[in-house]
Motif scaffolding. Structure first.
Motif, PDB file in Angstrom:
ATOM      1  N   PHE A   1       0.820  -1.204   0.000  1.00  0.00           N
ATOM      2  CA  PHE A   1       0.000   0.000   0.000  1.00  0.00           C
ATOM      3  C   PHE A   1       0.855   1.256   0.000  1.00  0.00           C
ATOM      4  CE2 PHE A   1      -3.041  -3.046   1.829  1.00  0.00           C
ATOM      5  CZ  PHE A   1      -4.076  -2.845   0.934  1.00  0.00           C
ATOM      6  N   ARG A   2       2.005   1.153   0.683  1.00  0.00           N
ATOM      7  CA  ARG A   2       2.809   2.352   0.871  1.00  0.00           C
ATOM      8  C   ARG A   2       3.428   2.846  -0.431  1.00  0.00           C
ATOM      9  NH1 ARG A   2       7.029   1.296   5.061  1.00  0.00           N
ATOM     10  NH2 ARG A   2       8.322   1.434   3.220  1.00  0.00           N
ATOM     11  N   MET A   3       3.939   1.900  -1.233  1.00  0.00           N
ATOM     12  CA  MET A   3       4.646   2.306  -2.457  1.00  0.00           C
ATOM     13  C   MET A   3       3.756   3.085  -3.440  1.00  0.00           C
ATOM     14  SD  MET A   3       7.754   1.690  -2.071  1.00  0.00           S
ATOM     15  CE  MET A   3       8.545   1.691  -3.681  1.00  0.00           C
ATOM     16  N   PRO A   4       2.561   2.571  -3.768  1.00  0.00           N
ATOM     17  CA  PRO A   4       1.733   3.335  -4.718  1.00  0.00           C
ATOM     18  C   PRO A   4       1.381   4.725  -4.183  1.00  0.00           C
ATOM     19  CG  PRO A   4       0.747   1.194  -4.235  1.00  0.00           C
ATOM     20  CD  PRO A   4       1.947   1.305  -3.364  1.00  0.00           C
ATOM     21  N   ALA A   5       1.081   4.808  -2.890  1.00  0.00           N
ATOM     22  CA  ALA A   5       0.727   6.114  -2.316  1.00  0.00           C
ATOM     23  C   ALA A   5       1.901   7.077  -2.431  1.00  0.00           C
ATOM     24  CB  ALA A   5       0.317   5.950  -0.852  1.00  0.00           C
ATOM     25  N   LYS A   6       3.093   6.585  -2.086  1.00  0.00           N
ATOM     26  CA  LYS A   6       4.295   7.438  -2.159  1.00  0.00           C
ATOM     27  C   LYS A   6       4.548   7.889  -3.597  1.00  0.00           C
ATOM     28  CE  LYS A   6       7.815   6.913   1.342  1.00  0.00           C
ATOM     29  NZ  LYS A   6       7.071   6.706   2.561  1.00  0.00           N
ATOM     30  N   ALA A   7       4.417   6.940  -4.531  1.00  0.00           N
ATOM     31  CA  ALA A   7       4.675   7.251  -5.943  1.00  0.00           C
ATOM     32  C   ALA A   7       3.708   8.331  -6.422  1.00  0.00           C
ATOM     33  CB  ALA A   7       4.539   5.993  -6.797  1.00  0.00           C
ATOM     34  N   TYR A   8       2.448   8.180  -6.047  1.00  0.00           N
ATOM     35  CA  TYR A   8       1.442   9.157  -6.459  1.00  0.00           C
ATOM     36  C   TYR A   8       1.771  10.541  -5.900  1.00  0.00           C
ATOM     37  CZ  TYR A   8      -2.999  11.558  -6.972  1.00  0.00           C
ATOM     38  OH  TYR A   8      -3.963  12.477  -7.299  1.00  0.00           O
ATOM     39  N   ILE A   9       2.068  10.574  -4.591  1.00  0.00           N
ATOM     40  CA  ILE A   9       2.345  11.859  -3.942  1.00  0.00           C
ATOM     41  C   ILE A   9       3.563  12.538  -4.578  1.00  0.00           C
ATOM     42  CG2 ILE A   9       3.086  12.917  -1.770  1.00  0.00           C
ATOM     43  CD1 ILE A   9       1.310  10.777  -0.357  1.00  0.00           C
ATOM     44  N   ASP A  10       4.618  11.749  -4.818  1.00  0.00           N
ATOM     45  CA  ASP A  10       5.820  12.327  -5.432  1.00  0.00           C
ATOM     46  C   ASP A  10       5.545  12.823  -6.847  1.00  0.00           C
ATOM     47  OD1 ASP A  10       7.452  12.120  -3.288  1.00  0.00           O
ATOM     48  OD2 ASP A  10       8.369  10.223  -3.869  1.00  0.00           O
ATOM     49  N   ALA A  11       4.790  12.033  -7.616  1.00  0.00           N
ATOM     50  CA  ALA A  11       4.507  12.423  -9.004  1.00  0.00           C
ATOM     51  C   ALA A  11       3.731  13.735  -9.033  1.00  0.00           C
ATOM     52  CB  ALA A  11       3.720  11.325  -9.717  1.00  0.00           C
ATOM     53  N   VAL A  12       2.768  13.869  -8.138  1.00  0.00           N
ATOM     54  CA  VAL A  12       1.964  15.095  -8.109  1.00  0.00           C
ATOM     55  C   VAL A  12       2.817  16.287  -7.691  1.00  0.00           C
ATOM     56  CG1 VAL A  12       0.110  16.273  -6.866  1.00  0.00           C
ATOM     57  CG2 VAL A  12      -0.266  13.991  -7.778  1.00  0.00           C
ATOM     58  N   ARG A  13       3.682  16.059  -6.677  1.00  0.00           N
ATOM     59  CA  ARG A  13       4.438  17.195  -6.147  1.00  0.00           C
ATOM     60  C   ARG A  13       5.563  17.643  -7.066  1.00  0.00           C
ATOM     61  NH1 ARG A  13       4.994  17.323   0.151  1.00  0.00           N
ATOM     62  NH2 ARG A  13       6.888  16.118  -0.179  1.00  0.00           N
ATOM     63  N   ALA A  14       5.992  16.770  -7.974  1.00  0.00           N
ATOM     64  CA  ALA A  14       7.119  17.127  -8.839  1.00  0.00           C
ATOM     65  C   ALA A  14       6.669  17.609 -10.216  1.00  0.00           C
ATOM     66  CB  ALA A  14       8.077  15.941  -8.981  1.00  0.00           C
ATOM     67  N   THR A  15       5.355  17.760 -10.425  1.00  0.00           N
ATOM     68  CA  THR A  15       4.874  18.258 -11.723  1.00  0.00           C
ATOM     69  C   THR A  15       3.896  19.413 -11.500  1.00  0.00           C
ATOM     70  OG1 THR A  15       3.196  16.522 -11.688  1.00  0.00           O
ATOM     71  CG2 THR A  15       5.153  16.098 -12.998  1.00  0.00           C
ATOM     72  N   PRO A  16       3.821  20.351 -12.457  1.00  0.00           N
ATOM     73  CA  PRO A  16       2.951  21.512 -12.270  1.00  0.00           C
ATOM     74  C   PRO A  16       1.474  21.138 -12.386  1.00  0.00           C
ATOM     75  CG  PRO A  16       4.511  21.841 -14.087  1.00  0.00           C
ATOM     76  CD  PRO A  16       4.552  20.404 -13.725  1.00  0.00           C
ATOM     77  N   LEU A  17       0.650  21.838 -11.625  1.00  0.00           N
ATOM     78  CA  LEU A  17      -0.798  21.620 -11.692  1.00  0.00           C
ATOM     79  C   LEU A  17      -1.323  21.831 -13.108  1.00  0.00           C
ATOM     80  CD1 LEU A  17      -3.633  21.256 -10.508  1.00  0.00           C
ATOM     81  CD2 LEU A  17      -3.596  23.656  -9.869  1.00  0.00           C
ATOM     82  N   LEU A  18      -0.777  22.829 -13.795  1.00  0.00           N
ATOM     83  CA  LEU A  18      -1.281  23.126 -15.144  1.00  0.00           C
ATOM     84  C   LEU A  18      -1.076  21.931 -16.076  1.00  0.00           C
ATOM     85  CD1 LEU A  18      -2.599  25.164 -16.988  1.00  0.00           C
ATOM     86  CD2 LEU A  18      -0.361  26.123 -17.492  1.00  0.00           C
ATOM     87  N   ALA A  19       0.095  21.270 -15.960  1.00  0.00           N
ATOM     88  CA  ALA A  19       0.348  20.082 -16.783  1.00  0.00           C
ATOM     89  C   ALA A  19      -0.608  18.953 -16.394  1.00  0.00           C
ATOM     90  CB  ALA A  19       1.799  19.636 -16.629  1.00  0.00           C
ATOM     91  N   GLN A  20      -0.895  18.832 -15.092  1.00  0.00           N
ATOM     92  CA  GLN A  20      -1.837  17.811 -14.633  1.00  0.00           C
ATOM     93  C   GLN A  20      -3.237  18.090 -15.182  1.00  0.00           C
ATOM     94  OE1 GLN A  20      -1.396  18.196 -10.419  1.00  0.00           O
ATOM     95  NE2 GLN A  20       0.759  17.598 -10.479  1.00  0.00           N
ATOM     96  N   LEU A  21      -3.598  19.382 -15.155  1.00  0.00           N
ATOM     97  CA  LEU A  21      -4.913  19.786 -15.654  1.00  0.00           C
ATOM     98  C   LEU A  21      -5.043  19.444 -17.145  1.00  0.00           C
ATOM     99  CD1 LEU A  21      -7.569  21.373 -15.066  1.00  0.00           C
ATOM    100  CD2 LEU A  21      -6.357  23.434 -15.745  1.00  0.00           C
ATOM    101  N   TYR A  22      -4.011  19.779 -17.918  1.00  0.00           N
ATOM    102  CA  TYR A  22      -4.029  19.470 -19.351  1.00  0.00           C
ATOM    103  C   TYR A  22      -4.013  17.960 -19.587  1.00  0.00           C
ATOM    104  CZ  TYR A  22      -3.235  24.351 -20.726  1.00  0.00           C
ATOM    105  OH  TYR A  22      -3.356  25.698 -20.943  1.00  0.00           O
ATOM    106  N   PHE A  23      -3.294  17.234 -18.735  1.00  0.00           N
ATOM    107  CA  PHE A  23      -3.244  15.772 -18.846  1.00  0.00           C
ATOM    108  C   PHE A  23      -4.660  15.204 -18.792  1.00  0.00           C
ATOM    109  CE2 PHE A  23      -2.816  11.568 -16.723  1.00  0.00           C
ATOM    110  CZ  PHE A  23      -2.025  10.932 -17.672  1.00  0.00           C
ATOM    111  N   LEU A  24      -5.448  15.682 -17.836  1.00  0.00           N
ATOM    112  CA  LEU A  24      -6.824  15.192 -17.717  1.00  0.00           C
ATOM    113  C   LEU A  24      -7.695  15.740 -18.848  1.00  0.00           C
ATOM    114  CD1 LEU A  24      -7.583  15.439 -13.900  1.00  0.00           C
ATOM    115  CD2 LEU A  24      -6.982  13.431 -15.233  1.00  0.00           C
ATOM    116  N   TYR A  25      -7.515  17.042 -19.126  1.00  0.00           N
ATOM    117  CA  TYR A  25      -8.385  17.725 -20.091  1.00  0.00           C
ATOM    118  C   TYR A  25      -8.228  17.127 -21.496  1.00  0.00           C
ATOM    119  CZ  TYR A  25     -10.435  21.612 -22.704  1.00  0.00           C
ATOM    120  OH  TYR A  25     -11.195  22.386 -23.539  1.00  0.00           O
TER     121      TYR A  25
END
Lengths: 223, 224
Positions: A53-77
């Motif tokens: 359980f720990r590894m996926p959560a850590k990976a997700y948190i790190d991925a989010v924190r190391a990329t800009p929100l705008l890129a995340q927004l476009y990724f979904l959009y």
């Protein structure tokens, strides 16, 4: 040319700003509720001993924190339609904000739980409490207290971040300013007005954070 | 299938490199300027002059209280109305530098305030001048506290530079936006864009964590 600053136009556009403000507020509330839900689950996963359980959560948190929100927004959009999921911009925006903020909320909650001294847990064990009882009666009430002010700080960040949704044409506060700026060629009137509205939200939440800190008696408390 | 699309995307690599270059240049310039100005503001703010301190505090609050996107629009669209001509690149640098300076100012203030007053009094008693006290006694000790959040702030700065794409600068995010119009695979294109940022930001996040652990971590968490 700011001598031509037109308060009259601002008043004329007030209903549009009002709508934008209301949209910003309720979409932020929804997104923050989502962030809390995601954050609690991620924090719980991250506090487990097993790597499963720990590894996926850590990976997700790190991925989010190391990329800009705008890129995340476009990724979904731009990405969701690729998966056959067609959602209104507003929903995509709220989703992006929740998923982004959830990672930060998870870290706040985890830090809050880890801030409870070990002795408290041991005392719980010594009094014969079960794991659930210890969590519910000893750890969570104390952790809850220390997480409130940073969570409000995160709420402030989320409200400001929601301005990015104007870039995928969500009709929120920033978008209202853009409309005034482009319809009437009055960028000063448009953007200064929305800046004032955001400041209102900022001071409101900041005041709430200070108040909650005092209310919870955190000023001199152990951190 | 993904392989085919990667091959199509490979044709965009000069554009991608340009975007990455723009992101790095934007971040680097505003990082250096923002650090210098931020330290200056932080030292001035703790200097004891109420008027200066109050003015800096008000400005920092103004910047912290508004979305960065709005700040960019204000600078890019309003400065020209005041007779100051500027291109998107300069506007981006100004906006990013200002943002970084304000947040770094707060970090520096917290660092300086963390130095025990006894240290300042001792320096005073040894007859050090104001500047000597700052340079030889206070700042070296404050740096211990300042460094981890400072590195964290650099990560935020690099990420915030993506917002500058909104005024038309071809940075990494803007490249993704351009490419996805031609190769409409948002998942793949923005995965690669994200990867670009991750490669730059993740080592810095690790560095911030390492630094924080080294100073004993008792002084509060870094908000990345």
């Amino acid at each position: 040319m700011l001598e031509n600053f037109s308060f009259r136009t601002i008043v004329e556009y007030l209903p549009l700003f009002g709508q934008g403000l209301v949209t910003t507020v309720w979409l932020s509330v929804l997104a923050f509720a989502g962030a809390l839900a995601i954050g609690i689950v991620l924090a719980a996963m991250n506090l487990q001993r097993g790597r499963l359980f720990r590894m996926p959560a850590k990976a997700y948190i790190d991925a989010v924190r190391a990329t800009p929100l705008l890129a995340q927004l476009y990724f979904l959009y731009f990405g969701l339609p690729r998966l056959g999921i067609i959602l209104p911009e507003l929903v995509v925006g709220i989703l992006a904000l929740s998923l982004n903020s959830g990672a930060y909320v998870a870290e706040i909650i985890r830090a809050g739980i880890l801030s409870i001294p070990r002795g408290q847990v041991e005392a719980g064990v010594a009094s014969g409490m079960t794991y659930i009882q210890r969590m519910r009666l000893v750890i969570l009430p104390q952790a809850f207290k220390v997480t409130i002010p940073p969570l409000l700080g995160q709420a402030i960040v989320l409200v400001k971040d929601s301005a990015l949704l104007s870039l995928i044409a969500v009709a929120e506060l920033t978008r209202a300013g853009q409309l005034l700026a482009s319809d009437r060629f009055m960028p000063a009137e448009g953007f200064i007005t929305i800046a004032a509205f955001y400041l209102l939200l900022y001071y409101g939440l900041k005041g709430l954070a200070a108040l909650s800190g005092r209310w919870l008696g955190l000023a001199g408390a152990r951190t | 299938m993904i392989w085919q699309q990667l091959q199509i995307l490979a044709g965009s690599y000069p554009l991608a490199l340009r975007g990455l270059g723009m992101t790095v240049v934007l971040s680097l310039i505003s990082l250096v300027l923002g650090t210098l100005i931020g330290f200056g503001l932080g030292i001035l703010r703790t200097g004891g002059n109420r008027l200066i301190s109050g003015a800096i505090g008000a400005w920092v609050d103004l910047i912290r209280g508004t979305p960065f996107l709005v700040q960019i629009f204000l600078i890019f669209f309003i400065l020209p109305e005041l007779g100051i001509e500027l291109d998107a690149f300069t506007a981006g640098i100004i906006a990013l530098t200002n943002l970084a300076a304000c947040f770094i100012c707060e970090i520096v203030v917290a660092g300086i305030r963390s130095v025990p007053t006894g240290q300042v009094e001792a320096a005073l008693a040894s007859g050090l001048s104001r500047w000597q006290r700052m340079r030889q006694v206070v700042l070296p000790q404050a740096m211990r506290i300042v460094l981890p959040p400072l590195v964290g702030q650099y990560v935020l700065l690099i990420k915030d530079s993506s917002v500058v794409s909104a005024i038309g600068l071809t940075d990494l995010t803007r490249v993704g936006w351009l490419v996805v119009q031609r190769v409409p695979n948002g998942l793949l294109v923005f995965f690669l864009v994200g990867l670009g940022y991750f490669i730059v930001c993740y080592p810095l996040i690790m560095l911030a964590r390492r630094l924080e652990q080294r100073i004993g971590a008792a002084h509060g968490e870094v908000q990345l």
